[in-house]
Design an enzyme around this catalytic site. Structure first.
Site, mmCIF file in Angstrom:
data_model
loop_
_atom_site.group_PDB
_atom_site.id
_atom_site.type_symbol
_atom_site.label_atom_id
_atom_site.label_comp_id
_atom_site.label_asym_id
_atom_site.label_seq_id
_atom_site.Cartn_x
_atom_site.Cartn_y
_atom_site.Cartn_z
ATOM 1 N N TYR A 142 4.864 -10.794 -8.789
ATOM 2 C CA TYR A 142 3.513 -10.331 -9.116
ATOM 3 C C TYR A 142 3.591 -9.271 -10.201
ATOM 4 C CZ TYR A 142 -1.086 -8.117 -8.524
ATOM 5 O OH TYR A 142 -2.344 -7.599 -8.740
ATOM 6 N N ASP A 239 9.720 -5.399 -14.509
ATOM 7 C CA ASP A 239 8.517 -4.814 -13.937
ATOM 8 C C ASP A 239 8.975 -3.985 -12.737
ATOM 9 O OD1 ASP A 239 6.278 -4.174 -12.535
ATOM 10 O OD2 ASP A 239 5.309 -6.134 -12.753
ATOM 11 N N LYS A 267 2.809 3.134 -9.889
ATOM 12 C CA LYS A 267 2.874 3.561 -8.482
ATOM 13 C C LYS A 267 3.525 4.937 -8.295
ATOM 14 C CE LYS A 267 2.370 -1.090 -6.548
ATOM 15 N NZ LYS A 267 1.107 -1.254 -5.858
HETATM 16 C C1 LIG Z 1 5.541 -5.377 -9.422
HETATM 17 C C2 LIG Z 1 4.117 -5.057 -9.765
HETATM 18 N N1 LIG Z 1 3.707 -5.141 -11.033
HETATM 19 C C3 LIG Z 1 2.456 -4.836 -11.407
HETATM 20 C C4 LIG Z 1 1.521 -4.445 -10.479
HETATM 21 C C5 LIG Z 1 0.135 -4.123 -10.911
HETATM 22 O O1 LIG Z 1 -0.073 -2.752 -10.866
HETATM 23 P P1 LIG Z 1 -1.554 -2.175 -10.698
HETATM 24 O O2 LIG Z 1 -2.023 -2.561 -9.346
HETATM 25 O O3 LIG Z 1 -1.373 -0.688 -10.891
HETATM 26 O O4 LIG Z 1 -2.383 -2.781 -11.791
HETATM 27 C C6 LIG Z 1 1.894 -4.338 -9.135
HETATM 28 C C7 LIG Z 1 0.918 -3.921 -8.118
HETATM 29 O O5 LIG Z 1 1.123 -4.016 -6.940
HETATM 30 C C8 LIG Z 1 3.223 -4.664 -8.761
HETATM 31 O O6 LIG Z 1 3.636 -4.591 -7.489
#
Ligand SMILES: Cc1ncc(COP(=O)(O)O)c(C=O)c1O
Length: 425
Positions: A142, A239, A267
């Protein structure tokens, strides 16, 4: 525990706020979404007056716990000076320097508000830098909710095509088509073969697959991905929105010793304030000083930046990890023992600050193998734990903060024991 006041409030509010919630991920929660009145340390207080030991931690950000004094103090002081200036402040340079000191790939930095936005910027940078259009992602990973990347995050196997050549499956109605290729993760051969077509701008991955099943990279896989990207002029994007500052202070990239070209952070970066970052090598990052546009009215908002500096200063000092290591390891070991004593085949995989509990006798390599786990039973367990005052994600990820103490671990393990005993009867 009773959650009747929350249920009533959600029901009443649903007339005005769709389903009573403001994120798709907050609906469908069992027994129903909760309404909170306070959060402090490791404890959430809800509208019914329940005090819950919190392992959601805001979906990961609250590495230092809820309302850690240094972050609260920094945010308060910032409020006395400014809120938003549409210009630069010293705090953003200090935060950028802290990131450069901590994260191996961070030669240059750009801040954003959310992980989704920073991913969006990263893909734009990668496409501009390479002159290629396709982005390659992996099943089950994700990267935020935007059209570019919300593909094959949790596809039904029946829709997803053959393992070696998955069909990209959109994650939302109304989603625009994207130039995206999808592969199973942890298969270095398939990745190298696909990249040899020389049409992929970037490979994006969670270096540990925490959004689905909590899968570790196979030994040598991250190195092989790095090599395949280098050989084909493809950018490698990690990511680290979840893994950053949780797997280690330097992210999964420091833990595994593999440096990507670009990294997304979010986060835990600002302990609950809306801050994310795109960091990376000077070459691709310099696109942002030229033809690639990245904007945002609220980028580097003063209070959020002060919180970022305070959070990263704590992280760089190392003390939060000494606490989390002790308490998180105790929790992981305790969970292993509780499941073993109850005769339940469970695996606890990860690090003290973020780990996965999986009801699966065999470690999965990728998303499809992760579907083998007894996820329904785990979700039942999570729902039963909530009734005993322990709030854990139904998908099996546990976040631990520097505010969790032995007493919380003891109560958590007692609750797990009670739930497992109830099941065994
Ligand atoms: C691995 C990863 N990338 C990107 C995101 C997206 O971040 P945001 O919710 O701050 O847009 C998340 C959100 O849970 C995530 O877990």
């Amino acid at each position: 525990m009773r959650f009747t006041a929350s249920r009533q409030r959600i029901e009443d509010a649903s007339d005005l706020v769709v389903n009573g919630v403001n994120s798709a991920f907050r609906q469908g929660i069992r027994p129903h979404p909760l309404v909170f009145t306070a959060a402090d340390g490791a404890i959430l207080t809800d509208l019914d007056g329940n005090h819950l030991i919190d392992y959601f931690l805001g979906m990961g950000p609250m590495l230092l716990g809820h309302r850690p004094p240094p972050v609260v103090a920094a945010a308060r002081q910032a409020l006395d000076r400014s809120i938003l200036v549409a210009g630069q402040t010293e705090a953003e340079y200090a935060a950028a320097q802290l990131l450069a000191d901590l994260i191996p790939s961070a030669e240059q930095v750009r801040f954003a508000l959310s992980g989704s936005e920073a991913v969006h910027a990263a893909l734009r940078v990668a496409r501009a830098h390479t002159g290629r259009s396709t982005v390659l992602k992996f099943e089950g990973h994700y990267h935020g909710w935007f059209d570019n990347v919300l593909w094959s995050v949790a596809p039904e196997p029946a829709d997803a095509g053959p393992r070696e050549a998955p069909i990209p499956v959109p994650g939302s109605a109304g989603q625009q088509p994207a130039d995206v290729a999808v592969l199973p993760w942890n298969d270095a051969g398939l990745l190298a073969e696909r990249l040899r077509r020389h049409d992929v701008a970037a490979v994006i991955m969670e270096p540990v697959m925490f959004n689905n099943a909590g899968i570790l990279p196979l030994p040598g896989y991250l190195e092989a991905a790095r090599a395949a990207c280098d050989e084909t002029g493809t950018l490698l994007i990690f990511d680290e929105v979840i893994t950053g500052f949780r797997v280690s202070a330097g992210g999964a990239q420091r833990e595994f010793g593999v440096t990507p070209d670009l990294t997304i952070l979010g986060k835990a970066l600002a302990n609950g304030f809306p801050v994310a970052a795109l960091v990376g090598r000077r070459g691709p990052m310099s696109q942002l000083g030229g033809a690639v546009l990245h904007g945002g009215t609220y980028n580097t908002q003063s209070v959020a930046m002060a919180a970022t500096v305070a959070t990263l200063t704590e992280i760089a000092g190392g003390e939060p990890y000494r606490r989390i290591d002790q308490v998180g390891k105790r929790l992981m070991d305790g969970l292993r023992k509780e499941f073993a004593d109850a005769g339940v085949d469970a695996r606890i995989v990860g690090w003290p600050a973020v780990f996965q509990v999986r009801l699966d006798p065999v470690p999965p390599r990728d998303y499809r193998e992760g579907l083998r786990a007894d996820r329904a039973r785990y979700a039942d367990l999570a729902a039963a734990l909530l009734d005993l005052g322990v709030r854990v994600l139904p998908r099996g990820t546990w976040f631990v903060s520097a505010a969790h103490e032995d007493e919380h671990v003891d109560r958590t393990l007692a609750a797990v024991r009670a739930v497992l005993a109830g099941r065994a009867e």
